[in-house]
Design a protein around this motif. Sequence first.
Motif, PDB file in Angstrom:
ATOM      1  N   ASN A   8       0.866  -1.178   0.000  1.00 12.02           N
ATOM      2  CA  ASN A   8       0.000   0.000   0.000  1.00 12.02           C
ATOM      3  C   ASN A   8       0.901   1.226   0.000  1.00 12.02           C
ATOM      4  OD1 ASN A   8       0.823   0.472   2.747  1.00 12.02           O
ATOM      5  ND2 ASN A   8      -0.477  -1.268   3.248  1.00 12.02           N
ATOM      6  N   ASN A   9       0.276   2.379   0.232  1.00 13.02           N
ATOM      7  CA  ASN A   9       1.092   3.591   0.138  1.00 13.02           C
ATOM      8  C   ASN A   9       1.826   3.948   1.433  1.00 13.02           C
ATOM      9  OD1 ASN A   9      -1.119   4.196   1.546  1.00 13.02           O
ATOM     10  ND2 ASN A   9      -1.852   5.834   0.208  1.00 13.02           N
ATOM     11  N   ILE A  10       1.808   3.050   2.421  1.00  9.70           N
ATOM     12  CA  ILE A  10       2.534   3.308   3.660  1.00  9.70           C
ATOM     13  C   ILE A  10       3.967   2.824   3.463  1.00  9.70           C
ATOM     14  CG2 ILE A  10       2.689   2.797   6.128  1.00  9.70           C
ATOM     15  CD1 ILE A  10      -0.371   2.075   5.860  1.00  9.70           C
ATOM     16  N   SER A  11       4.905   3.689   3.768  1.00 10.40           N
ATOM     17  CA  SER A  11       6.288   3.260   3.556  1.00 10.40           C
ATOM     18  C   SER A  11       6.915   2.755   4.846  1.00 10.40           C
ATOM     19  CB  SER A  11       7.100   4.421   2.982  1.00 10.40           C
ATOM     20  OG  SER A  11       6.836   5.578   3.710  1.00 10.40           O
TER      21      SER A  11
END
Lengths: 91, 227
Positions: A8-11
């Motif tokens: 997802n867009n969580i790094s």
Amino acid sequence: MIKIISNNNISYLKAKSNKIKVLKTEIIFTPLLLAFPVIVALLLINDWYCRGFSMGISAFDGELMIAFIILVGNIVFDIPFVRSLIKFRKK
Amino acid sequence: MKKMVDHLKVAKKKITSLDFDAHWYRRVFHAFGASFLIYYLVPSNIAWIRILKFWIPVIIVILVFVLEFLRIKGKIDSGHFFGLRMYEKNRVGSYLFFGLAILLLLIFFPQQIALPCILCACFADPIIGELRLRFGKKKGYVVGFFVCMFFFIVAWYKADLWVVFLVSIIGATGAVVGEMRNFWWIDDDFMIQILPAVLILLLWFAIKIIGVDILPDQIIYPVELMW
């Protein structure tokens, strides 16, 4: 080489290759993460059965409910986790 | 023996070639937290077990605290910690908040209040997180509210119906608000547990003043060892 990925867009922090040993320790924890909640749920079910159900005491019914919550809750998250492990191992 | 060594080598090779999903690792870590409810099953009628029952969770949290202190001070590289998010690089990791909140609940709060709050952090938090990613914030919080409500209903099912209703509404609201509010100095993993616990504790004390004890019987009973 171990890579930490994100779907997802969580790094997340990326591990360098020289940290492999430590990451392996994390991986070794995986069986504990998967098995311990199941053991706790089974202990609760056992306690409900021995001290509650077999003695006809309904006060222990809550233990059965909590056991099911722990069991189902963990399985729900364990399945995609294990699936992701298998998927990436096949790569 | 040679066969076993070969087998170990193959296993080692497999482990080192593993790609690991930090996202699901964090979710599983959350769900794993529910295992700490075993605390309530541990016997309390034997002195040395009672001492261990208090000190083991405290020592675990102290060790994690020391580990985090060394990481933030730069003595241990953040890369050693699996699944940390970028914003946690220079801040205390959420797993410390998660553990600290569980410890506070187990030690200072009655089981009836602590248990649903721990379940909210273990299951409602990752459920909200997943739904937020897939269906947006609003749906995530609405479903999360009902999941939290369910946990409070289960934990308080022995109480009067009006109490179950009141506590589940207040508890679920506290948990969702705790999850929604983001502060840089405190993590939602702490707030989702402590906020509903404090709200219900205040409610319990407030109603007790007028002479009504709303706290029902506990859910999990410690095992009694006959030694």
